[in-house]
Design a protein around this motif. Structure first.
Motif, mmCIF file in Angstrom:
data_model
loop_
_atom_site.group_PDB
_atom_site.id
_atom_site.type_symbol
_atom_site.label_atom_id
_atom_site.label_comp_id
_atom_site.label_asym_id
_atom_site.label_seq_id
_atom_site.Cartn_x
_atom_site.Cartn_y
_atom_site.Cartn_z
ATOM 1 N N LEU A 166 0.864 -1.188 0.000
ATOM 2 C CA LEU A 166 0.000 0.000 0.000
ATOM 3 C C LEU A 166 0.895 1.230 0.000
ATOM 4 C CD1 LEU A 166 -2.572 -1.036 2.772
ATOM 5 C CD2 LEU A 166 -2.985 -0.998 0.303
ATOM 6 N N GLN A 167 0.511 2.222 -0.770
ATOM 7 C CA GLN A 167 1.339 3.417 -0.872
ATOM 8 C C GLN A 167 1.005 4.449 0.196
ATOM 9 O OE1 GLN A 167 0.747 4.515 -4.986
ATOM 10 N NE2 GLN A 167 2.691 3.533 -5.521
ATOM 11 N N ALA A 168 2.005 5.238 0.529
ATOM 12 C CA ALA A 168 1.790 6.363 1.443
ATOM 13 C C ALA A 168 0.595 7.170 0.952
ATOM 14 C CB ALA A 168 3.034 7.239 1.485
ATOM 15 N N GLY A 169 -0.239 7.623 1.895
ATOM 16 C CA GLY A 169 -1.414 8.410 1.525
ATOM 17 C C GLY A 169 -2.694 7.600 1.545
ATOM 18 N N VAL A 170 -2.562 6.267 1.609
ATOM 19 C CA VAL A 170 -3.752 5.410 1.638
ATOM 20 C C VAL A 170 -4.310 5.386 3.059
ATOM 21 C CG1 VAL A 170 -4.509 2.998 1.503
ATOM 22 C CG2 VAL A 170 -3.077 3.973 -0.307
ATOM 23 N N ALA A 171 -5.623 5.516 3.186
ATOM 24 C CA ALA A 171 -6.266 5.388 4.498
ATOM 25 C C ALA A 171 -6.504 3.913 4.798
ATOM 26 C CB ALA A 171 -7.589 6.150 4.499
ATOM 27 N N LEU A 172 -6.273 3.532 6.058
ATOM 28 C CA LEU A 172 -6.364 2.117 6.432
ATOM 29 C C LEU A 172 -7.791 1.769 6.848
ATOM 30 C CD1 LEU A 172 -2.998 1.749 8.378
ATOM 31 C CD2 LEU A 172 -3.503 1.152 5.993
ATOM 32 N N GLY A 173 -8.543 1.229 5.908
ATOM 33 C CA GLY A 173 -9.876 0.690 6.194
ATOM 34 C C GLY A 173 -9.745 -0.792 6.501
ATOM 35 N N SER A 174 -10.897 -1.442 6.588
ATOM 36 C CA SER A 174 -10.883 -2.851 6.991
ATOM 37 C C SER A 174 -10.070 -3.715 6.034
ATOM 38 C CB SER A 174 -12.322 -3.365 7.086
ATOM 39 O OG SER A 174 -13.024 -3.069 5.897
ATOM 40 N N GLN A 175 -10.231 -3.531 4.736
ATOM 41 C CA GLN A 175 -9.527 -4.399 3.790
ATOM 42 C C GLN A 175 -8.017 -4.173 3.862
ATOM 43 O OE1 GLN A 175 -11.871 -2.028 3.098
ATOM 44 N NE2 GLN A 175 -12.713 -2.355 1.066
ATOM 45 N N GLN A 176 -7.615 -2.911 4.042
ATOM 46 C CA GLN A 176 -6.185 -2.600 4.092
ATOM 47 C C GLN A 176 -5.553 -3.186 5.346
ATOM 48 O OE1 GLN A 176 -8.622 -0.340 3.354
ATOM 49 N NE2 GLN A 176 -8.171 -0.180 1.179
ATOM 50 N N LEU A 177 -6.282 -3.146 6.472
ATOM 51 C CA LEU A 177 -5.752 -3.750 7.703
ATOM 52 C C LEU A 177 -5.571 -5.251 7.503
ATOM 53 C CD1 LEU A 177 -7.901 -1.886 10.368
ATOM 54 C CD2 LEU A 177 -5.476 -1.523 9.869
ATOM 55 N N GLY A 178 -6.556 -5.891 6.884
ATOM 56 C CA GLY A 178 -6.464 -7.327 6.639
ATOM 57 C C GLY A 178 -5.263 -7.663 5.773
ATOM 58 N N LEU A 179 -5.068 -6.882 4.731
ATOM 59 C CA LEU A 179 -3.931 -7.129 3.832
ATOM 60 C C LEU A 179 -2.607 -7.017 4.569
ATOM 61 C CD1 LEU A 179 -2.573 -7.421 1.045
ATOM 62 C CD2 LEU A 179 -2.818 -4.945 0.765
ATOM 63 N N LEU A 180 -2.426 -5.915 5.307
ATOM 64 C CA LEU A 180 -1.121 -5.694 5.950
ATOM 65 C C LEU A 180 -0.827 -6.768 6.986
ATOM 66 C CD1 LEU A 180 -0.887 -1.808 6.248
ATOM 67 C CD2 LEU A 180 -0.046 -3.339 4.455
ATOM 68 N N VAL A 181 -1.838 -7.160 7.751
ATOM 69 C CA VAL A 181 -1.609 -8.216 8.738
ATOM 70 C C VAL A 181 -1.221 -9.513 8.029
ATOM 71 C CG1 VAL A 181 -2.719 -9.663 10.487
ATOM 72 C CG2 VAL A 181 -3.007 -7.180 10.551
ATOM 73 N N ALA A 182 -1.901 -9.824 6.918
ATOM 74 C CA ALA A 182 -1.564 -11.042 6.155
ATOM 75 C C ALA A 182 -0.113 -11.003 5.685
ATOM 76 C CB ALA A 182 -2.497 -11.185 4.959
ATOM 77 N N LEU A 183 0.399 -9.821 5.439
ATOM 78 C CA LEU A 183 1.756 -9.676 4.903
ATOM 79 C C LEU A 183 2.795 -9.532 6.009
ATOM 80 C CD1 LEU A 183 0.919 -7.354 1.891
ATOM 81 C CD2 LEU A 183 1.282 -9.829 1.905
ATOM 82 N N GLY A 184 2.398 -9.819 7.232
ATOM 83 C CA GLY A 184 3.369 -9.851 8.327
ATOM 84 C C GLY A 184 3.659 -8.494 8.942
ATOM 85 N N VAL A 185 2.885 -7.475 8.551
ATOM 86 C CA VAL A 185 3.137 -6.130 9.069
ATOM 87 C C VAL A 185 2.504 -5.998 10.453
ATOM 88 C CG1 VAL A 185 2.690 -3.675 8.687
ATOM 89 C CG2 VAL A 185 3.261 -5.162 6.746
ATOM 90 N N ALA A 186 3.280 -5.572 11.427
ATOM 91 C CA ALA A 186 2.763 -5.435 12.796
ATOM 92 C C ALA A 186 2.719 -3.975 13.235
ATOM 93 C CB ALA A 186 3.620 -6.241 13.764
ATOM 94 N N GLU A 187 3.499 -3.124 12.562
ATOM 95 C CA GLU A 187 3.555 -1.689 12.912
ATOM 96 C C GLU A 187 3.510 -0.885 11.632
ATOM 97 O OE1 GLU A 187 7.241 -0.994 14.909
ATOM 98 O OE2 GLU A 187 6.251 -1.110 16.857
#
Ligand code: AMP
Ligand code: MG
Length: 418
Positions: A166-187
């Protein structure tokens, strides 16, 4: 984090000689002059809902992280299959389940029980669905015809490790949170929410629950704008009501500077005797009165007050709501690091007919009908606040003269998409 540049005091100054500014020019001016004014912070992903990414979010692992089965069934190497219509493979002891791998390589000529999401053991490149096989005494039987790689997901086939998810400037909605967690992102590095004050002005305004004389009205704009700001992802700050008195309005502006990054005011923004908001902004705050060719709308009083951008909206609730949607929303989003967001219209068939003259862009309170067409509110009177609740969006008619006939395609923006 270095100090972020404040907005320049003349950021709302439109070019000389403009009389009625077209909506597109007003938006282009805002796009050119609004930039991020809030700092970034690092947050655990579980606390970052609704925030805006300050840096690109990079996949820390692939999705899927390893090759795995897409169905419940049996895995084998396609090279184990023989010529002919029917197949028979020896079933190995053990299985591969999600989270509990098989743990060894599968010899050629054998098959292994495998469940959805389980990693493919070494030696497995193809999976057959359990519905398509028979098992008798450890022999797996099925018809030929399966392709290599069937029912398998490849490692990283969705997102590769190291890719920008996800690029800088994107707001983190439900789908974006799901994606980042799936990709191992914790912070994540996200911007602080923009604190946006809401101030109403007018001697006629009363609070809900107060008694009101006939010549007084309830302050509808403040709760409406506060809730809208929250829904847009900003931090709303309730600054109450300022009386129609220049010193009171000035004190309210000074209070706002200590508590907010940006300010929405309503009322008192025109050039009348009791328009103290525009009066004080003109006297002490580099006022730019934008006369925009828009209906509904009145002048917008834009200024920078001690570094804080002020969006002086009209008092009329319909005009305040519409101008907040069209002008304040994209400007505030840019101030919060979201870049310039263009709302995407739907082209819908009109369930109405209407003629308009040239000169002003018009926004009509509108709602979709079950047949997919769009109707508009019976009255365009901008005093009719009921039309905002009746509507689920706005129809936009262009600056030029035009005639809409039933069935013509018109631009419709759902409120949720603005
Ligand atoms: P003004 O821009 O102050 O001249 O106000 C224009 C109209 O909007 C007047 O009829 C006001 O009474 C009305 N108005 C102003 N502020 C509010 C408010 N906060 N809530 C509802 N109506 C308002
Ligand atoms: Mg007023």
């Amino acid at each position: 984090m270095p100090d972020l540049p404040r907005l320049s005091d003349d950021c709302f100054a439109l070019p000389e000689g403009t009389n009625w500014t077209p909506v597109a020019d007003a938006l282009a001016h805002l796009q050119a002059h609004m930039h991020c004014i809030v700092e970034a912070e690092t947050l655990p992903i579980n606390e970052a809902a609704g925030r805006v990414l300050a840096k690109d979010a990079v996949a820390l692992r692939a999705n899927p992280p390893c090759a795995n089965a897409a169905v419940d069934g049996y895995g084998f190497a396609i090279a184990s299959l023989k010529e002919g219509a029917s197949q028979a493979l020896h079933l190995a002891a053990g299985r591969s389940a999600a989270g509990v791998p098989f743990g060894r390589a599968l010899p050629e000529g054998q098959a292994v029980r495998i469940l959805t999401g389980a990693s493919l053991p070494e030696g497995v490149d193809t999976v057959i669905m359990q519905e398509d096989v028979r098992v008798d005494s450890a022999i797996l039987r099925f018809e030929s015809g399966l392709k290599s790689g069937a029912n398998c997901r490849k490692k990283g086939e969705d997102v590769d490790a190291g890719a920008v998810a996800l690029q800088a400037g994107v707001a983190l909605g439900s789908q974006q949170l799901g994606l980042l967690v799936a990709l191992g992102v914790a912070e994540v590095s996200v911007y602080r929410r923009l604190r946006v004050g809401v101030l109403s002005t007018g001697d006629e305004l009363r609070e809900p629950g107060q008694t009101a004389n006939e010549h007084e009205i309830f302050d509808a704009n403040r709760p409406m704008l506060l809730e809208q700001l929250r829904a847009w992802g900003f931090e709303p700050v309730d600054l109450g009501v300022a009386a129609d008195d220049r010193a009171v309005v000035e004190a309210a502006l000074n209070n706002a500077v200590t508590r907010c990054d940006a300010l929405l005011t309503s009322g008192g923004a025109s050039a009348g005797d009791e328009d103290h908001m525009s009066g004080i902004l003109e006297a002490k705050g580099n006022l730019n009165l934008w006369r925009i060719a828009i209906k509904p709308g009145r002048p917008l009083a834009l200024a920078v007050w001690n570094g804080m951008p002020v969006f002086g909206l009209p008092g009329n609730p319909v005009a305040a709501f519409t101008t907040a949607l069209i002008f304040a929303k994209p400007a505030l989003a840019a101030l919060q690091g979201q870049g310039w967001q263009l709302p995407q219209p739907f082209l819908l068939q009109a369930a109405f007919s209407k003629s308009k003259k040239a000169g002003r862009r018009e926004y009509l309170r509108a709602r979709r009908l079950p047949d997919g067409t769009v109707e508009v509110f019976a009255s365009e009177g901008s005093g009719r606040i009921s039309g905002l609740s009746w509507a689920d969006g706005l129809v936009e008619l262009p600056d030029q003269a035009m005639t809409v006939t039933k069935g013509d395609l018109v631009k419709y923006y759902p409120f949720s998409a603005i």
